[in-house]
Motif scaffolding. Structure first.
Motif, PDB file in Angstrom:
ATOM      1  N   ASP A 344      -1.601  -2.040  10.455  1.00 63.72           N
ATOM      2  CA  ASP A 344      -0.186  -2.170  10.767  1.00 63.72           C
ATOM      3  C   ASP A 344       0.303  -3.519  10.234  1.00 63.72           C
ATOM      4  OD1 ASP A 344      -0.492  -4.231  12.891  1.00 63.72           O
ATOM      5  OD2 ASP A 344      -1.393  -2.610  14.026  1.00 63.72           O
ATOM      6  N   PRO A 345       1.611  -3.685  10.043  1.00 67.96           N
ATOM      7  CA  PRO A 345       2.118  -4.924   9.438  1.00 67.96           C
ATOM      8  C   PRO A 345       1.723  -6.204  10.173  1.00 67.96           C
ATOM      9  CG  PRO A 345       3.791  -3.227   9.338  1.00 67.96           C
ATOM     10  CD  PRO A 345       2.661  -2.665  10.171  1.00 67.96           C
ATOM     11  N   ALA A 380       6.383  -9.427   8.633  1.00 65.58           N
ATOM     12  CA  ALA A 380       5.915  -8.227   9.337  1.00 65.58           C
ATOM     13  C   ALA A 380       7.065  -7.267   9.607  1.00 65.58           C
ATOM     14  CB  ALA A 380       5.224  -8.618  10.638  1.00 65.58           C
ATOM     15  N   ILE A 383       8.123  -5.285   6.505  1.00 68.13           N
ATOM     16  CA  ILE A 383       7.217  -4.207   6.088  1.00 68.13           C
ATOM     17  C   ILE A 383       6.981  -3.205   7.221  1.00 68.13           C
ATOM     18  CG2 ILE A 383       6.124  -5.462   4.202  1.00 68.13           C
ATOM     19  CD1 ILE A 383       3.808  -6.154   6.008  1.00 68.13           C
ATOM     20  N   GLN A 385       7.365  -3.629  11.016  1.00 69.69           N
ATOM     21  CA  GLN A 385       6.990  -3.840  12.419  1.00 69.69           C
ATOM     22  C   GLN A 385       7.577  -5.146  12.941  1.00 69.69           C
ATOM     23  OE1 GLN A 385       2.736  -3.925  13.228  1.00 69.69           O
ATOM     24  NE2 GLN A 385       3.030  -2.829  15.139  1.00 69.69           N
ATOM     25  N   TRP A 409       2.857   3.523   7.522  1.00 68.82           N
ATOM     26  CA  TRP A 409       3.006   2.088   7.253  1.00 68.82           C
ATOM     27  C   TRP A 409       3.167   1.804   5.755  1.00 68.82           C
ATOM     28  CZ3 TRP A 409       4.513   0.018  11.374  1.00 68.82           C
ATOM     29  CH2 TRP A 409       3.855   0.120  12.609  1.00 68.82           C
ATOM     30  N   THR A 414       7.228  -0.709   1.161  1.00 69.99           N
ATOM     31  CA  THR A 414       6.402  -1.651   1.921  1.00 69.99           C
ATOM     32  C   THR A 414       5.158  -2.113   1.179  1.00 69.99           C
ATOM     33  OG1 THR A 414       5.240   0.158   3.049  1.00 69.99           O
ATOM     34  CG2 THR A 414       7.218  -0.721   4.114  1.00 69.99           C
ATOM     35  N   ARG A 418       3.924  -5.952   0.789  1.00 68.47           N
ATOM     36  CA  ARG A 418       2.630  -6.423   1.280  1.00 68.47           C
ATOM     37  C   ARG A 418       1.939  -7.258   0.207  1.00 68.47           C
ATOM     38  NH1 ARG A 418      -0.658  -2.857   5.239  1.00 68.47           N
ATOM     39  NH2 ARG A 418       0.905  -1.994   6.616  1.00 68.47           N
ATOM     40  N   GLN A 530      -5.915  -2.983   2.516  1.00 74.93           N
ATOM     41  CA  GLN A 530      -4.939  -2.443   3.461  1.00 74.93           C
ATOM     42  C   GLN A 530      -5.589  -1.650   4.592  1.00 74.93           C
ATOM     43  OE1 GLN A 530      -1.921  -3.545   2.967  1.00 74.93           O
ATOM     44  NE2 GLN A 530      -2.487  -4.405   0.975  1.00 74.93           N
TER      45      GLN A 530
END
Length: 532
Positions: A344-345, A380, A383, A385, A409, A414, A418, A530
């Motif tokens: 998760d972010p 966060a 992307i 969250q 996600w 996103t 990231r 990731q």
């Protein structure tokens, strides 16, 4: 992973055959944000029960967030710079907005600076479970108090937790509990208490609309006080009639009570709900999806979820025994359970900071510290969250939406963001007011067991940063970055040893730094980074 036939006894008594560094890193990766070198070094060599006991150690209550937000355009007259605002009067929307930003930065800092404890992961889990939104609560003091409640009960008794959440001022505001009165019962919280917080929406959760209406009547009469930052019960607003529930709850009748005794109907309601086996099953499914994997097939339900739920009920809804069974059972460490979910972010951002031990400004420099933490919290959020503001009362879809779950996600927006974030931190970093957030690649490499050996260096860094095995072709490519196209391992070994012997050699430092930045940038841009 789902072909293991586990019973409640086996869950408590069947640890993995081997608990080495690979298993330790997997456990830390799922229970903390990222896997720091300091945690690996401190826990390596300990047995599984010792590590789990460490994870369950309750940290000290953290100091509250402070005012680092005064500037040339605004001064919070009620909160001197560097002091906390959590008990200060509510003054205006500008102060509240800045306090909320302070809260989010503070919370991000706790996740980054956590010790070897599962607490921070559990706080985020419960924040998603008992979801509220700062934009709706609209009082930073209530938001902070709600977070403190999550911390208090994160590893405690779930039944007590549900009662305190019901009385929490932020939840009363968020789900309209404070306007739920006998003349106009509001069904919002009565519905979510059942659908999202306790019995869930499983195939056997057969509560009815009449159960929602009856629960709403039980819950009439609660108010919030913005001066005292608290909630209370007002008997004049409470429905004192009897409330009848469906066969799902054994046709229970909660006897209406008058005066102050009306508040005890909440205990009757919670006792009734928790007599139903669906509560334990629902919570154990959520814990399994959060810590192991999203897919729960029939075998997993029968052989893992049902025994876990049995443990939950037999321990009077204490949370720790369930987690202990989860983390000391062999299926948790199965190869199929490693690297099988997308980070998760928050885990990506806070985890990367911890993995590489990125330095933040200290507490004395709280203004710049909060600036940096706000930057990380914003990343966060960008992307997917935003802590404090899940999209709705159900939480983030990636934790519950069938069939995608964690795959939500990652998308075309996103994933590049990231990579841009990790590229920034591995390169020039993020600078504000002369302070910089940046990964010190040389310092991180020096923290690994054998940095002078390019083969062991790559093995050790991948063991920490990746949860899946990569191909020999990838390993050879990574080694080629260190060797800069040369064949002999000594090309890297000599350069590294020379740097250790003479750290002030600027030319050699530049060569080493360039190679390491290229190496780590490549590692973090690959899909494997990731995965958790």
């Amino acid at each position: 992973m789902t072909d293991r036939h586990l019973t409640a006894q086996h869950l408590a008594a069947a640890p993995p055959a081997v608990f080495g560094n690979a298993e330790l890193i997997h456990l830390l990766n799922r229970t903390t944000f990222g896997v720091s070198r300091s945690d690996i070094n401190a826990l390596s060599g300990k047995n599984l029960n010792q590590v789990v006991a460490t994870l369950f150690t309750q940290p000290a209550v953290p100091a509250p967030p402070v005012n680092g937000y005064n500037d040339a355009n605004y001064t919070d007259a009620n909160v001197p710079a560097g002091t906390t605002w959590v008990n200060a009067p509510y003054t205006d929307g500008t102060a509240n907005s800045r306090r909320l930003a302070s809260f989010k930065a503070w919370w991000m800092g706790l996740m980054i600076n956590q010790n070897s404890s599962i607490l921070e992961k559990m706080v985020l889990f419960w924040h998603n479970h008992f979801a509220t939104q700062t934009s709706t609560v609209d009082d930073a003091r209530f938001v902070y108090k709600h977070n403190a409640l999550l911390r208090q009960y994160a590893l405690g008794n779930f039944k007590d937790f549900v009662k305190q959440i019901t009385l929490d001022p932020a939840m009363l505001k968020y789900l309209n509990g404070y306007v739920n009165v006998k003349s106009a019962p509001d069904e919002n919280y009565g519905r979510e208490l059942q659908e999202l917080f306790t019995v869930g929406k499983g195939p056997n959760s057969k509560y009815t609309e009449d159960d929602v209406k009856a629960a709403a009547k039980v819950l009439t009469g609660y108010t919030i006080n913005t001066t005292l930052i608290s909630s209370s019960f007002d008997a004049t607003r409470h429905d004192a009639t009897n409330k009848t529930f469906s066969a799902f709850y054994g046709n229970t009748v909660i006897t209406g009570k008058t005066g102050a005794n009306g508040s005890t109907e909440l205990d009757d309601l919670i006792n009734m709900i928790f007599k139903n086996n669906e509560v334990a099953l629902f919570i154990c499914r959520k814990l399994y999806r959060y810590f192991v994997y999203y897919n729960i097939d029939a075998a997993t339900e029968a052989n893992v979820i049902v025994p876990l739920a049995d443990i939950f009920r037999k321990n009077n809804y204490e949370i720790k025994p369930v987690l202990q069974a989860l983390f000391t059972s062999d299926y948790f460490y199965a190869d199929a359970a490693k690297g099988c979910v997308i980070k998760d972010p928050v885990n990506l951002v806070a985890g990367m900071m911890r993995e590489f031990n990125v330095t933040l400004p200290g507490d004395a420099d709280y203004v710049n510290q909060y600036y940096m933490l706000t930057y990380l919290q914003t990343i966060a959020s960008n992307i997917g969250q935003s802590i404090g503001d899940p999209p709705n009362v159900s939480g983030w879809p990636a934790y519950y939406q069938v069939p995608e779950y964690h795959e939500l996600w990652i998308n075309s927006d996103t994933l590049p963001k990231r990579n841009q974030f990790t590229d920034t931190l591995i390169g020039n970093g993020y600078t504000r007011n002369g302070k910089k957030l940046v990964i010190d690649t040389v310092a991180y490499t020096a923290s690994l067991p054998t940095p002078a050996d390019p083969n062991l260096l790559i093995t050790d860094m991948l063991a920490q940063l990746y949860q899946v095995t990569v191909s020999q072709e990838t390993i050879d490519f990574l080694k080629g970055i260190l060797l800069s196209g040369q064949i002999s391992d000594h090309y890297w070994t000599d350069a590294w040893n020379a740097l250790k012997a003479n750290p002030t050699d600027a030319a050699n430092l530049k060569v080493i730094t360039t190679r390491l930045q290229t190496l780590y940038k490549y590692i973090m841009d690959l899909p494997e980074y990731q995965l958790s």
